[in-house]
Design a protein around this motif. Structure first.
Motif, PDB file in Angstrom:
ATOM      1  N   UNK B  49      -7.924 -28.699  45.777  1.00  0.00           N
ATOM      2  CA  UNK B  49      -8.301 -29.463  44.595  1.00  0.00           C
ATOM      3  C   UNK B  49      -7.329 -29.267  43.434  1.00  0.00           C
ATOM      4  N   UNK B  50      -6.771 -28.082  43.304  1.00  0.00           N
ATOM      5  CA  UNK B  50      -5.862 -27.824  42.193  1.00  0.00           C
ATOM      6  C   UNK B  50      -4.926 -26.682  42.561  1.00  0.00           C
ATOM      7  N   UNK B  51      -3.895 -26.526  41.767  1.00  0.00           N
ATOM      8  CA  UNK B  51      -2.869 -25.523  42.069  1.00  0.00           C
ATOM      9  C   UNK B  51      -3.428 -24.100  41.988  1.00  0.00           C
ATOM     10  N   UNK B  52      -4.469 -23.933  41.185  1.00  0.00           N
ATOM     11  CA  UNK B  52      -5.048 -22.588  41.023  1.00  0.00           C
ATOM     12  C   UNK B  52      -5.777 -22.164  42.287  1.00  0.00           C
ATOM     13  N   UNK B  53      -6.446 -23.115  42.905  1.00  0.00           N
ATOM     14  CA  UNK B  53      -7.122 -22.788  44.159  1.00  0.00           C
ATOM     15  C   UNK B  53      -6.081 -22.534  45.258  1.00  0.00           C
ATOM     16  N   UNK B  54      -5.025 -23.348  45.257  1.00  0.00           N
ATOM     17  CA  UNK B  54      -3.943 -23.122  46.228  1.00  0.00           C
ATOM     18  C   UNK B  54      -3.428 -21.690  46.105  1.00  0.00           C
ATOM     19  N   UNK B  55      -3.182 -21.267  44.868  1.00  0.00           N
ATOM     20  CA  UNK B  55      -2.648 -19.913  44.664  1.00  0.00           C
ATOM     21  C   UNK B  55      -3.678 -18.857  45.055  1.00  0.00           C
ATOM     22  N   UNK B  56      -4.949 -19.139  44.741  1.00  0.00           N
ATOM     23  CA  UNK B  56      -5.998 -18.159  45.061  1.00  0.00           C
ATOM     24  C   UNK B  56      -6.083 -17.964  46.576  1.00  0.00           C
ATOM     25  N   UNK B  57      -5.949 -19.064  47.322  1.00  0.00           N
ATOM     26  CA  UNK B  57      -6.030 -18.936  48.776  1.00  0.00           C
ATOM     27  C   UNK B  57      -4.780 -18.261  49.329  1.00  0.00           C
ATOM     28  N   UNK B  58      -3.629 -18.598  48.757  1.00  0.00           N
ATOM     29  CA  UNK B  58      -2.401 -17.903  49.175  1.00  0.00           C
ATOM     30  C   UNK B  58      -2.537 -16.402  48.934  1.00  0.00           C
ATOM     31  N   UNK B  59      -3.160 -16.065  47.808  1.00  0.00           N
ATOM     32  CA  UNK B  59      -3.367 -14.654  47.492  1.00  0.00           C
ATOM     33  C   UNK B  59      -4.126 -13.958  48.633  1.00  0.00           C
ATOM     34  N   UNK B  60      -5.177 -14.612  49.123  1.00  0.00           N
ATOM     35  CA  UNK B  60      -5.958 -13.980  50.194  1.00  0.00           C
ATOM     36  C   UNK B  60      -5.160 -13.928  51.502  1.00  0.00           C
ATOM     37  N   UNK B  61      -4.331 -14.939  51.743  1.00  0.00           N
ATOM     38  CA  UNK B  61      -3.489 -14.898  52.957  1.00  0.00           C
ATOM     39  C   UNK B  61      -2.536 -13.705  52.875  1.00  0.00           C
ATOM     40  N   UNK B  62      -2.066 -13.418  51.673  1.00  0.00           N
ATOM     41  CA  UNK B  62      -1.156 -12.276  51.488  1.00  0.00           C
ATOM     42  C   UNK B  62      -1.912 -10.968  51.744  1.00  0.00           C
ATOM     43  N   UNK B  63      -3.162 -10.917  51.301  1.00  0.00           N
ATOM     44  CA  UNK B  63      -3.971  -9.709  51.549  1.00  0.00           C
ATOM     45  C   UNK B  63      -4.061  -9.439  53.053  1.00  0.00           C
ATOM     46  N   UNK B  64      -4.304 -10.511  53.833  1.00  0.00           N
ATOM     47  CA  UNK B  64      -4.355 -10.356  55.292  1.00  0.00           C
ATOM     48  C   UNK B  64      -2.990  -9.955  55.830  1.00  0.00           C
ATOM     49  N   UNK B  65      -1.937 -10.549  55.274  1.00  0.00           N
ATOM     50  CA  UNK B  65      -0.575 -10.228  55.708  1.00  0.00           C
ATOM     51  C   UNK B  65      -0.214  -8.783  55.412  1.00  0.00           C
ATOM     52  N   UNK B  66      -0.812  -8.240  54.365  1.00  0.00           N
ATOM     53  CA  UNK B  66      -0.582  -6.837  54.038  1.00  0.00           C
ATOM     54  C   UNK B  66      -1.468  -5.922  54.889  1.00  0.00           C
ATOM     55  N   UNK B  67      -2.350  -6.540  55.656  1.00  0.00           N
ATOM     56  CA  UNK B  67      -3.140  -5.776  56.619  1.00  0.00           C
ATOM     57  C   UNK B  67      -4.529  -5.390  56.152  1.00  0.00           C
TER      58      UNK B  67
END
Lengths: 83, 481
Positions: B49-67
């Motif tokens: 819906x917006x760039x902020x949600x995009x970033x928020x979801x990317x943030x969680x993908x990074x959390x998974x990527x960090x293990x």
């Protein structure tokens, strides 16, 4: 008649980001266009580094034209337009 | 859904960025910036819906990527803190999967639905075919009463306008064991007691809401601190990268691995032991034997079908044998299994000879982040060449085929190509009836096409199989090794 040259980037970034899925083109293109179009896999074309990132990989080069986020459909469509 | 889609592309991009940040001067700060780098100010919003949600979801993908588990995230902790914690931890987090509820669409539950295409016809075959009286007419259109509908799909088959559809939930539909449950808000949760960690939900969620918890930082940390880290590459890796496995070995050494072994070498031991065990069991009058290499299948046995265990081969997996050998030869080295799927993370955890598991996507991201061009690498050699049979273990039919190729007498392979509702029914029947009509050597692979169809594969199975067939054709027969 000039032939069209298609270069499929098989550099590490393009391959991992999706050109592994484009390898069927090596069979599809000769079937569909005969010898009017020449396709070959290629070492890194240095297109991913040109914009500093690989976000738009995989790349395919059709003569001088660069296709980013390439898909089989996109490549075939470009070739058809050129012919 | 194939493995070449935007959501998987994003996951790979995130991994590349994390690894680049790891090798940068300021890991924590650069990890913090990844969402902003990938979605900079003013960028067109590609998906959400917006760039902020995009970033928020990317943030969680990074959390998974960090293990780390996304479920435990409080949204307050900064990515830089996660990055530092990842560097500080001694062992990778347990449990291979994690779910992003913010990315989950909260798909409407499975049901049969009448679309706008319904013409409210006179014939009304949907009504007459419904055995449960679930269909009535309202406002000139068929309506289905969800309480009465049994999802039999008879109405779908009858409608002359193709107006009735079955709405599916892709992750639930893909899960062979009903391990996907919804929370009260309709968002996905995984029932880990039932889950096989097969990764089918990762592959099939169109929103990319299910993630593997990566061990990449743990591995890179070991490499950077000078540890001798040895890669064990699964047979299915052939075709997953350009240039063949000999070039790949050099590329991986450039990326920081001290040495690379083919797990196919262990597969040769598995084949020999399994052939011997098969002969013994048949002689003792067993009705059939199933193979035991697939980590998804072994989870399935433990959690859903313990009754079949007496028919399951006790032979160890190829990974077991090769990891045992490497640990014996180099006790101080660390081992990383390079895997096509998430299920092997469970096997890695249960076996002290396997220190880490890295999947093909993660290896690809590492090679990209380190700017290693595989096609420009020289070809390396393996100390021990593996057989054509061992190298073919990652293809459906490959394990049974290998065992059959060195067995004598009555060998009839029955190949279960992927666990799903139908094949599970078949296995349950085998366990209950204590017989298998389709054969006596039952090979089970959780993924369709075998390991080359694993959730973290890069190449489409058909192309991978072609590359593998070519590689195997040039390899020696096991009988001659």
């Amino acid at each position: 008649m000039n032939t069209i040259t298609v270069k499929l980037c098989l550099g590490t970034a393009c391959y991992v980001m999706g050109s592994s899925h484009l390898q069927d083109l090596v069979d599809i293109i000769p079937d569909r266009f005969g010898d009017r179009v020449v396709i070959a896999g290629h070492n890194c074309l240095n297109l991913c580094t040109s914009n500093g990132e690989h976000a738009e990989s995989p790349y395919v080069k059709i003569d001088d034209e660069i296709i980013s986020n390439a898909t089989i459909e996109k490549v075939l469509d470009h070739i058809e337009k050129k012919l | 859904m194939n493995n070449n889609n935007q959501s998987i592309h994003i996951k790979k991009e995130v991994l590349v960025k994390i690894i680049k940040a790891f090798f940068s001067e300021n890991f924590a700060k650069n990890v913090e910036l990844i969402p902003f780098e990938m979605r900079p100010k003013g960028m067109n919003v590609p998906y959400r819906c917006c760039i902020y949600k995009e970033r928020a979801i990317l943030r969680t993908r990074i959390i998974a990527g960090l293990g780390f588990s996304i479920e435990n995230d409080d949204e307050i902790k900064q990515l830089s803190v996660y990055a530092e914690e990842a560097l500080a931890r001694e062992t990778p987090a347990s449990g291979p999967l994690t779910v992003i509820d913010a990315a989950c669409k909260g798909c409407t539950p499975h049901r049969i639905h009448v679309t706008d295409l319904c013409q409210g016809c006179v014939a009304r075959p949907c009504q007459s075919v419904c055995k449960f009286g679930a269909i009535s007419m309202s406002n000139g259109r068929s309506v289905i009463d969800g309480a009465k509908c049994k999802n039999c799909k008879m109405c779908i088959a009858q409608c002359p306008y193709n107006a009735i559809v079955k709405i599916i939930v892709p992750c639930e539909d893909a899960c062979p064991v009903d391990a996907i449950v919804k929370d009260t808000n309709g968002f996905v949760q995984i029932d880990y007691d039932a889950c096989l960690s097969c990764g089918k939900c990762i592959m099939n969620c169109p929103f990319g809401a299910v993630h593997e918890k990566s061990q990449i930082i743990d591995i890179l940390k070991q490499m950077q601190s000078g540890g001798r880290v040895i890669a064990l590459i699964a047979p299915s890796i052939v075709g997953q990268f350009p240039g063949g496995v000999y070039r790949l070995k050099t590329a991986m050494q450039k990326a920081g691995f001290a040495d690379v072994y083919e797990v196919a070498q262990g597969a040769d031991t598995t084949t020999r032991n399994e052939a011997r065990e098969f002969a013994e069991r048949m002689e003792a009058g067993a009705p059939f034997m199933t193979t035991s290499c697939c980590a998804g299948y072994s989870q399935f046995i433990n959690k859903h079908l313990p009754e079949i265990r007496e028919f399951v081969s006790a032979t160890k997996t190829p990974l077991y044998y090769i990891a045992e050998k490497v640990r014996r030869d180099e006790p101080s080295a660390l081992t990383v299994f390079i895997s096509p799927c998430v299920a092997k993370k469970n096997e890695g955890r249960a076996n002290p000879n396997i220190d880490f598991v890295m999947n093909y996507e993660e290896l690809g991201a590492l090679l990209i982040a380190r700017n290693i061009e595989i096609l420009d690498c020289e070809e390396a050699v393996f100390d021990t060449e593996s057989s054509k049979q061992g190298r073919n273990f990652g293809v459906s039919g490959g394990v049974a085929g290998a065992v059959a190729s060195i067995s004598q007498g009555d060998v009839r392979p029955c190949v279960i190509n992927g666990l799903d509702k139908t094949t599970i029914k078949l296995l349950k029947k085998m366990a209950k009836d204590r017989k298998c009509e389709e054969g006596n050597l039952v090979e089970v692979m959780c993924c369709e096409n075998g390991c080359i169809g694993g959730n973290a594969t890069i190449c489409p199975p058909k192309t991978a199989q072609r590359a593998l067939a070519q590689f195997c054709a040039g390899s020696s027969d096991l009988k001659r090794l």
